[in-house]
Design an enzyme around this catalytic site. Sequence first.
Site, mmCIF file in Angstrom:
data_model
loop_
_atom_site.group_PDB
_atom_site.id
_atom_site.type_symbol
_atom_site.label_atom_id
_atom_site.label_comp_id
_atom_site.label_asym_id
_atom_site.label_seq_id
_atom_site.Cartn_x
_atom_site.Cartn_y
_atom_site.Cartn_z
ATOM 1 N N VAL A 70 -37.426 52.835 -13.142
ATOM 2 C CA VAL A 70 -37.916 51.479 -12.210
ATOM 3 C C VAL A 70 -39.096 51.930 -11.479
ATOM 4 C CG1 VAL A 70 -37.106 49.806 -10.696
ATOM 5 C CG2 VAL A 70 -35.147 50.638 -12.819
ATOM 6 N N VAL A 72 -42.938 51.024 -9.008
ATOM 7 C CA VAL A 72 -43.696 50.553 -8.616
ATOM 8 C C VAL A 72 -44.705 51.382 -8.191
ATOM 9 C CG1 VAL A 72 -44.531 48.595 -7.115
ATOM 10 C CG2 VAL A 72 -42.404 48.681 -8.284
ATOM 11 N N GLY A 80 -42.405 42.723 -3.452
ATOM 12 C CA GLY A 80 -41.420 42.260 -4.111
ATOM 13 C C GLY A 80 -41.870 42.272 -5.791
ATOM 14 N N GLY A 82 -40.956 45.642 -6.911
ATOM 15 C CA GLY A 82 -39.096 46.018 -7.578
ATOM 16 C C GLY A 82 -38.563 44.925 -7.931
ATOM 17 N N TYR A 115 -31.048 49.725 -4.256
ATOM 18 C CA TYR A 115 -30.559 49.215 -5.745
ATOM 19 C C TYR A 115 -28.489 48.918 -4.629
ATOM 20 C CZ TYR A 115 -33.564 51.623 -8.477
ATOM 21 O OH TYR A 115 -34.553 52.369 -8.518
#
Length: 136
Positions: A70, A72, A80, A82, A115
């Site tokens: 994950v 960016v 926004g 992610g 997370y």
Amino acid sequence: MQYTIEEKIPTAQQWMALRQSVGWATFPLEAAQRSLEQTPFCVCAFAGEQLVGMGRVLGDQVITFYVGNVMVTPEYQGSGVGRQIMERIMAYLRRNAVPGAIASLLAMPGIEDFYEQYGFERRPDERTGSGMSLRF
């Protein structure tokens, strides 16, 4: 910032360029391609043809899931991207995980709060041991 979110696997070239943009290790394109071929689920953010974010889910896709890669690109962080990637990943996990299944990930330092909003818990805690990894 304009971007689109797609559930697809990027090219090896796109993935390595994104990894380089966030300061992560890159790999030979052949190795990257072999890795991508093993990806059951992937979400990508594109600005035109440029991959500006992604996340993928690995594992057996029933009981064991690993949320990985994950990331960016810096210029799109805070926009926004992610969040949208993780929302798609969480929907995938809810559709496929059986009761008792575990989804795990390794958060980069300082990103744990991101997370936690999706239900991931820091380890170690009172009932679980430390998250661990082995690098080659």
